[in-house]
Design an enzyme around this catalytic site. Structure first.
Site, PDB file in Angstrom:
ATOM      1  N   ASP A 146       0.959  -0.830   0.163  1.00 28.15           N
ATOM      2  CA  ASP A 146       0.229   0.171   0.141  1.00 28.15           C
ATOM      3  C   ASP A 146       0.998   1.381   0.278  1.00 28.15           C
ATOM      4  OD1 ASP A 146       0.683  -0.116   2.498  1.00 28.15           O
ATOM      5  OD2 ASP A 146      -1.288   0.436   3.465  1.00 28.15           O
ATOM      6  N   THR A 171       3.130  -1.560   8.784  1.00 32.27           N
ATOM      7  CA  THR A 171       3.126  -2.423   9.879  1.00 32.27           C
ATOM      8  C   THR A 171       3.345  -3.905   9.056  1.00 32.27           C
ATOM      9  OG1 THR A 171       1.728  -2.704  10.068  1.00 32.27           O
ATOM     10  CG2 THR A 171       2.771  -1.300  11.697  1.00 32.27           C
ATOM     11  N   HIS A 208      10.249 -24.338   8.721  1.00 30.26           N
ATOM     12  CA  HIS A 208       9.270 -24.872   9.561  1.00 30.26           C
ATOM     13  C   HIS A 208       7.554 -25.133   8.899  1.00 30.26           C
ATOM     14  CE1 HIS A 208      12.300 -25.342  13.557  1.00 30.26           C
ATOM     15  NE2 HIS A 208      12.220 -25.905  11.738  1.00 30.26           N
ATOM     16  N   CYS A 225       3.556  -3.070   3.954  1.00 33.19           N
ATOM     17  CA  CYS A 225       2.529  -1.985   4.569  1.00 33.19           C
ATOM     18  C   CYS A 225       3.195  -1.281   4.888  1.00 33.19           C
ATOM     19  CB  CYS A 225       0.863  -2.564   4.809  1.00 33.19           C
ATOM     20  SG  CYS A 225       0.932  -3.069   5.990  1.00 33.19           S
TER      21      CYS A 225
HETATM   22  C1  RB5 Z   1      -1.469   2.687   6.469  1.00 30.68           C
HETATM   23  O1  RB5 Z   1      -1.378   4.214   7.437  1.00 30.68           O
HETATM   24  C2  RB5 Z   1      -1.191   1.325   7.477  1.00 30.68           C
HETATM   25  O2  RB5 Z   1      -2.613   1.894   8.352  1.00 30.68           O
HETATM   26  C3  RB5 Z   1      -1.648   0.424   6.779  1.00 30.68           C
HETATM   27  O3  RB5 Z   1      -0.111   0.921   5.864  1.00 30.68           O
HETATM   28  C4  RB5 Z   1      -0.610  -0.715   7.574  1.00 30.68           C
HETATM   29  O4  RB5 Z   1      -0.528  -0.133   8.776  1.00 30.68           O
HETATM   30  C5  RB5 Z   1      -1.320  -1.790   8.123  1.00 30.68           C
HETATM   31  O5  RB5 Z   1      -1.135  -2.680   8.440  1.00 30.68           O
END
Ligand code: RB5
Length: 148
Positions: free
Chosen positions: A10, A69, A100, A67
């Protein structure tokens, strides 16, 4: 053996996804980029679905999803039957997720993991092999949960 890697992110993972694609291409891996293609706000679930589909249909051997996180990507990708997505922040987990768990998607967090470490995680993950044996039995039991 040519190994195609499906890539997706994303907006929160866009830059690291680009960095990973450049690294993979420079190291002889074939890639397909399923987007996103800029930093405009978008929904990670859309790209997780595209990369998961590429693996399930056999278009790609592995996937890498990024993304902010890595959490949203891993939650979404693991909803798809046959996907084993591993969110990794260091190399040991990356290695074990292949050895694994036979992970077929690696998830990373651009806001968590610096690009240098992220590339080491990618390299470790791609070079690690599933050990099978007792781990195959466990992976099969996990797959059975998809039918429950
Ligand atoms: C986007 O702001 C963020 O929420 C997304 O990139 C991700 O970290 C979601 O898990």
């Amino acid at each position: 053996m040519e190994m195609k890697i499906a890539l997706g992110s994303d907006h929160g993972g866009y830059e690291l996804k680009e960095t990973i694609q450049n690294w993979l291409e420079a190291h002889g891996y074939k890639t397909e980029d399923f987007g996103t293609y800029n930093t405009q706000s978008c929904d990670y679930s859309d790209y997780a679905a595209l990369v998961a589909e590429a693996i399930i249909t056999g278009n790609a051997r592995f996937g890498i999803l990024v993304c902010g996180t890595g959490i949203g990507m891993s939650i979404a990708a693991n909803k798809v039957q046959g996907i084993r997505a591993a969110l990794c922040h260091e190399c040991f987990s990356a290695k074990m997720s292949r050895a694994h768990n036979d992970a077929n998607i690696l998830c990373l967090g651009q806001r968590v993991t610096g690009s240098g470490l992220a590339l080491e995680i990618v390299e470790t993950w791609l070079k690690s092999e599933f050990e099978g044996g007792r781990h195959q039995r466990r992976v099969d039991k996990v797959a059975a949960l998809e039918q429950a």
